[in-house]
Write a protein that holds these residues in place. Structure first.
Motif, PDB file in Angstrom:
ATOM      1  N   LYS A  58      10.385 119.112 -68.618  1.00 53.04           N
ATOM      2  CA  LYS A  58      11.146 120.117 -67.867  1.00 53.04           C
ATOM      3  C   LYS A  58      11.181 119.769 -66.392  1.00 53.04           C
ATOM      4  O   LYS A  58      10.232 119.217 -65.849  1.00 53.04           O
ATOM      5  CB  LYS A  58      10.498 121.494 -68.035  1.00 53.04           C
ATOM      6  CG  LYS A  58      10.671 122.118 -69.392  1.00 53.04           C
ATOM      7  CD  LYS A  58      10.071 123.531 -69.406  1.00 53.04           C
ATOM      8  CE  LYS A  58      10.240 124.170 -70.761  1.00 53.04           C
ATOM      9  NZ  LYS A  58       9.663 125.537 -70.813  1.00 53.04           N
ATOM     10  N   ASP A  59      12.280 120.133 -65.764  1.00 47.80           N
ATOM     11  CA  ASP A  59      12.410 119.998 -64.323  1.00 47.80           C
ATOM     12  C   ASP A  59      13.265 121.155 -63.844  1.00 47.80           C
ATOM     13  O   ASP A  59      14.486 121.124 -63.938  1.00 47.80           O
ATOM     14  CB  ASP A  59      13.043 118.662 -63.948  1.00 47.80           C
ATOM     15  CG  ASP A  59      13.112 118.450 -62.441  1.00 47.80           C
ATOM     16  OD1 ASP A  59      13.650 117.412 -62.014  1.00 47.80           O
ATOM     17  OD2 ASP A  59      12.644 119.333 -61.690  1.00 47.80           O
ATOM     18  N   GLN A  60      12.623 122.199 -63.396  1.00 49.78           N
ATOM     19  CA  GLN A  60      13.288 123.416 -62.931  1.00 49.78           C
ATOM     20  C   GLN A  60      14.164 123.985 -64.047  1.00 49.78           C
ATOM     21  O   GLN A  60      13.651 124.402 -65.075  1.00 49.78           O
ATOM     22  CB  GLN A  60      14.062 123.124 -61.642  1.00 49.78           C
ATOM     23  CG  GLN A  60      13.143 122.658 -60.514  1.00 49.78           C
ATOM     24  CD  GLN A  60      13.866 122.410 -59.208  1.00 49.78           C
ATOM     25  OE1 GLN A  60      15.078 122.241 -59.145  1.00 49.78           O
ATOM     26  NE2 GLN A  60      13.115 122.396 -58.116  1.00 49.78           N
ATOM     27  N   ARG A  61      15.503 123.987 -63.845  1.00 49.55           N
ATOM     28  CA  ARG A  61      16.366 124.631 -64.843  1.00 49.55           C
ATOM     29  C   ARG A  61      16.786 123.693 -65.970  1.00 49.55           C
ATOM     30  O   ARG A  61      17.511 124.107 -66.873  1.00 49.55           O
ATOM     31  CB  ARG A  61      17.616 125.177 -64.164  1.00 49.55           C
ATOM     32  CG  ARG A  61      17.351 126.295 -63.171  1.00 49.55           C
ATOM     33  CD  ARG A  61      18.661 126.887 -62.638  1.00 49.55           C
ATOM     34  NE  ARG A  61      19.454 125.898 -61.907  1.00 49.55           N
ATOM     35  CZ  ARG A  61      20.559 125.346 -62.361  1.00 49.55           C
ATOM     36  NH1 ARG A  61      21.027 125.647 -63.572  1.00 49.55           N
ATOM     37  NH2 ARG A  61      21.224 124.456 -61.622  1.00 49.55           N
ATOM     38  N   GLU A  79      20.209 129.238 -66.947  1.00 47.89           N
ATOM     39  CA  GLU A  79      20.749 129.925 -65.771  1.00 47.89           C
ATOM     40  C   GLU A  79      21.824 129.070 -65.088  1.00 47.89           C
ATOM     41  O   GLU A  79      21.740 128.770 -63.883  1.00 47.89           O
ATOM     42  CB  GLU A  79      19.627 130.259 -64.784  1.00 47.89           C
ATOM     43  CG  GLU A  79      18.552 131.149 -65.372  1.00 47.89           C
ATOM     44  CD  GLU A  79      17.325 131.265 -64.458  1.00 47.89           C
ATOM     45  OE1 GLU A  79      16.230 131.499 -64.991  1.00 47.89           O
ATOM     46  OE2 GLU A  79      17.468 131.090 -63.234  1.00 47.89           O
ATOM     47  N   ASP A  84      26.771 123.157 -61.744  1.00 47.66           N
ATOM     48  CA  ASP A  84      26.354 122.371 -62.911  1.00 47.66           C
ATOM     49  C   ASP A  84      27.564 121.773 -63.634  1.00 47.66           C
ATOM     50  O   ASP A  84      27.399 120.930 -64.518  1.00 47.66           O
ATOM     51  CB  ASP A  84      25.565 123.240 -63.895  1.00 47.66           C
ATOM     52  CG  ASP A  84      24.243 123.719 -63.332  1.00 47.66           C
ATOM     53  OD1 ASP A  84      23.812 124.834 -63.710  1.00 47.66           O
ATOM     54  OD2 ASP A  84      23.639 123.002 -62.501  1.00 47.66           O
TER      55      ASP A  84
END
Lengths: 111, 115
Positions: A58-61, A79, A84
């Motif tokens: 994982k890396d933030q979102r 989110e 994105d």
């Protein structure tokens, strides 16, 4: 040689929703799985990668999961935000072998 | 430089002409790749250079395509007798890592249009 399939080819989500992109690979020797993001008219850039000794990163979102048994890996964006919106490419490679890319997923995040 | 540099950014040519595309990789990166991206398609591997080793040319689509890398740095992709199906964005990437093991740093690409 390695063959990477990616789906969906296009994905549209509402801002704030999650997006999931899935890839399968054919070569069981593949052990490196990067994801690249390409904004319109820009160069592809690495956003996250995973190696075969872990199942999730994982890396933030953003997160990537890997199922070596089934030979598939997925990108999860939570989110989602309008920035994105881009084309996302998965890839798979083994040491000293070609890095094979999927055909890409065009993600659109609607505000 | 700070990143991979490619030139020209855009090239329009007539069918049958030769074109040269240039890539200047990140200083110190020993690995250099050329990929082709057709409209709405993925990244198609063309050729790979690693240091002074013989290049892997297995992805070149025909003998009209060739590439060289001088002094382990700048690379030139040459397409002879261009055809309309050669129209695409040609991306160069360099890497510090051994092949298949690490991040590729891409250039902005050279968009080739063959009329």
């Amino acid at each position: 040689g390695e063959n990477v399939e990616q789906h969906p080819s296009t994905l549209s989500v509402q801002e704030g929703d999650s997006a999931v992109i899935k890839c399968t690979y054919s070569d069981s020797a593949s052990n490196y799985f990067p994801w690249y993001k390409q904004e319109l008219g820009k160069r592809p850039q690495l956003i996250i990668d995973i190696r075969s000794n872990v199942g999730e990163k994982k890396d933030q979102r953003i997160a990537v999961t890997l199922n070596k048994t089934a030979k598939h890996f997925s990108l999860h964006i939570t989110e989602t935000q309008p920035e994105d919106s881009a084309v996302y490419f998965c890839a798979a490679s083994a040491h000293n072998n070609d890095m094979r890319f999927g055909a890409g997923t065009r993600l659109t995040v609607k505000p | 430089g700070a990143g991979v540099s490619q030139s020209p950014s855009n090239k329009v040519t007539e069918k049958g002409k030769d074109v040269e595309l240039r890539c200047d990789p990140i200083s110190g990166h020993t690995a250099l790749y050329w990929y082709r991206q057709s409209l709405g398609q993925g990244l198609e591997f063309l050729i790979y250079f690693q240091g002074n080793s013989a290049p892997d040319k297995s992805g070149l689509p025909s003998d009209r395509f060739s590439a060289e890398r001088t002094g382990g740095s700048v690379s030139t992709l040459t397409i002879q007798r261009t055809q309309q199906e050669d129209s695409a964005v040609y991306l160069c990437a360099s890497s510090l890592a051994n092949r298949g093991t690490g991040e590729l740093f891409f250039g902005e690409g050279s968009r080739l249009t063959v009329l």
